[in-house]
Design a protein around this motif. Structure first.
Motif, PDB file in Angstrom:
ATOM      1  N   ALA A  19       0.832  -1.206   0.000  1.00  0.00           N
ATOM      2  CA  ALA A  19       0.000   0.000   0.000  1.00  0.00           C
ATOM      3  C   ALA A  19       0.866   1.254   0.000  1.00  0.00           C
ATOM      4  N   GLU A  20       0.352   2.283  -0.655  1.00  0.00           N
ATOM      5  CA  GLU A  20       1.028   3.583  -0.627  1.00  0.00           C
ATOM      6  C   GLU A  20       1.113   4.054   0.822  1.00  0.00           C
ATOM      7  N   PRO A  21       2.180   4.753   1.188  1.00  0.00           N
ATOM      8  CA  PRO A  21       2.398   5.142   2.590  1.00  0.00           C
ATOM      9  C   PRO A  21       1.548   6.353   3.005  1.00  0.00           C
ATOM     10  N   LEU A  22       0.262   6.123   3.141  1.00  0.00           N
ATOM     11  CA  LEU A  22      -0.681   7.183   3.491  1.00  0.00           C
ATOM     12  C   LEU A  22      -1.069   7.170   4.966  1.00  0.00           C
ATOM     13  N   PHE A  23      -0.771   6.079   5.657  1.00  0.00           N
ATOM     14  CA  PHE A  23      -1.371   5.821   6.962  1.00  0.00           C
ATOM     15  C   PHE A  23      -0.433   6.087   8.131  1.00  0.00           C
ATOM     16  N   ARG A  24      -1.041   6.538   9.223  1.00  0.00           N
ATOM     17  CA  ARG A  24      -0.340   6.742  10.490  1.00  0.00           C
ATOM     18  C   ARG A  24      -0.815   5.688  11.486  1.00  0.00           C
ATOM     19  N   ASP A  76     -12.243   5.381  20.490  1.00  0.00           N
ATOM     20  CA  ASP A  76     -11.811   4.478  21.559  1.00  0.00           C
ATOM     21  C   ASP A  76     -12.822   3.390  21.876  1.00  0.00           C
ATOM     22  N   GLN A  77     -14.102   3.695  21.851  1.00  0.00           N
ATOM     23  CA  GLN A  77     -15.115   2.691  22.196  1.00  0.00           C
ATOM     24  C   GLN A  77     -15.154   1.555  21.175  1.00  0.00           C
ATOM     25  N   LEU A  78     -15.122   1.891  19.894  1.00  0.00           N
ATOM     26  CA  LEU A  78     -15.136   0.836  18.878  1.00  0.00           C
ATOM     27  C   LEU A  78     -13.818   0.065  18.858  1.00  0.00           C
ATOM     28  N   ALA A  79     -12.704   0.742  19.087  1.00  0.00           N
ATOM     29  CA  ALA A  79     -11.415   0.052  19.146  1.00  0.00           C
ATOM     30  C   ALA A  79     -11.385  -0.929  20.322  1.00  0.00           C
ATOM     31  N   ALA A  80     -11.883  -0.510  21.468  1.00  0.00           N
ATOM     32  CA  ALA A  80     -11.934  -1.402  22.633  1.00  0.00           C
ATOM     33  C   ALA A  80     -12.846  -2.597  22.349  1.00  0.00           C
ATOM     34  N   LEU A  81     -13.954  -2.358  21.657  1.00  0.00           N
ATOM     35  CA  LEU A  81     -14.855  -3.434  21.266  1.00  0.00           C
ATOM     36  C   LEU A  81     -14.139  -4.420  20.347  1.00  0.00           C
ATOM     37  N   VAL A  99      -7.464   9.780  20.015  1.00  0.00           N
ATOM     38  CA  VAL A  99      -6.159   9.188  19.716  1.00  0.00           C
ATOM     39  C   VAL A  99      -5.321   8.882  20.951  1.00  0.00           C
ATOM     40  N   ALA A 100      -5.423   9.648  22.018  1.00  0.00           N
ATOM     41  CA  ALA A 100      -4.666   9.335  23.231  1.00  0.00           C
ATOM     42  C   ALA A 100      -5.140   8.007  23.818  1.00  0.00           C
ATOM     43  N   ASP A 101      -6.445   7.756  23.756  1.00  0.00           N
ATOM     44  CA  ASP A 101      -6.992   6.498  24.254  1.00  0.00           C
ATOM     45  C   ASP A 101      -6.692   5.342  23.302  1.00  0.00           C
ATOM     46  N   LEU A 102      -6.740   5.593  21.995  1.00  0.00           N
ATOM     47  CA  LEU A 102      -6.409   4.536  21.035  1.00  0.00           C
ATOM     48  C   LEU A 102      -5.002   4.012  21.266  1.00  0.00           C
ATOM     49  N   ALA A 103      -4.091   4.885  21.624  1.00  0.00           N
ATOM     50  CA  ALA A 103      -2.701   4.497  21.842  1.00  0.00           C
ATOM     51  C   ALA A 103      -2.540   3.544  23.022  1.00  0.00           C
ATOM     52  N   ALA A 113      -5.727  10.258   9.497  1.00  0.00           N
ATOM     53  CA  ALA A 113      -5.563  11.421  10.374  1.00  0.00           C
ATOM     54  C   ALA A 113      -6.560  11.339  11.532  1.00  0.00           C
ATOM     55  N   PRO A 114      -6.338  12.146  12.560  1.00  0.00           N
ATOM     56  CA  PRO A 114      -7.340  12.268  13.629  1.00  0.00           C
ATOM     57  C   PRO A 114      -8.361  13.350  13.281  1.00  0.00           C
ATOM     58  N   HIS A 115      -9.559  13.194  13.831  1.00  0.00           N
ATOM     59  CA  HIS A 115     -10.620  14.203  13.667  1.00  0.00           C
ATOM     60  C   HIS A 115     -11.557  14.085  14.871  1.00  0.00           C
ATOM     61  N   PRO A 116     -11.931  15.184  15.515  1.00  0.00           N
ATOM     62  CA  PRO A 116     -12.753  15.094  16.709  1.00  0.00           C
ATOM     63  C   PRO A 116     -14.237  14.788  16.470  1.00  0.00           C
ATOM     64  N   LEU A 117     -14.744  15.009  15.266  1.00  0.00           N
ATOM     65  CA  LEU A 117     -16.177  14.848  14.997  1.00  0.00           C
ATOM     66  C   LEU A 117     -16.534  13.389  14.782  1.00  0.00           C
TER      67      LEU A 117
END
Length: 159
Positions: A19-24, A76-81, A99-103, A113-117
């Protein structure tokens, strides 16, 4: 994990897609692998939730959000799920939030990217379809390997 995408790429030239290097990286787990499951959606994470509610069995959920940078499709909720249900990781062609919780969650998460909405909830989209973005084709059931060097795809397990 016991793999490096660089080594897999060197050992299987012309066989793997890169994959092209688009992701963080956003999850605690940087290296992850597994068979692919897919969701295609636009600014609606209803099907992302539905997928992560199911037993993951070590799969990687690949979400084609059309590259939208207008809202988050995973937080964070879906990642924890996903972690609780045994998913190996999530690739989001779009944004994530919390993102702080995802980490802190033991799940591989790569996104643009991150987005608050938060996203809308319209129950729209498709599951288990072939996706094309980042210069590669994601086919349900094929294998994905991801680490700090990138994302590599193969038709089957490489080890």
């Amino acid at each position: 994990m016991g793999f490096k995408t660089t080594d897999l790429s060197d050992a299987h030239p012309g066989v793997v897609q890169i994959a092209e290097p688009l992701f963080r990286d956003f999850g605690r787990r940087i290296a992850f692998q597994g068979p692919i499951a897919t969701v295609k959606t636009h600014e609606d994470n209803s099907l992302v939730r539905a997928a992560l509610e199911e037993p993951g069995k070590g799969h990687v959920l690949v979400v084609d959000g059309g590259g939208s940078l207008r809202c988050a499709l995973l937080g964070d909720q879906l990642a924890a799920l996903g972690h609780r249900n045994g998913w190996s990781g999530v690739i989001v062609y779009g944004c994530v939030r919390d993102v702080a919780d995802l980490a802190q969650i033991e799940l591989g998460v790569k996104a643009l990217a991150p987005h608050p909405l938060k996203s809308e909830k319209r129950n729209s989209g498709q599951r288990d379809v072939v996706l094309r973005f980042a210069g590669v084709t994601f086919v349900p059931g094929q294998f994905l390997y991801a680490d700090a060097d990138g994302i590599l795809l193969s038709t089957g397990s490489l080890g």
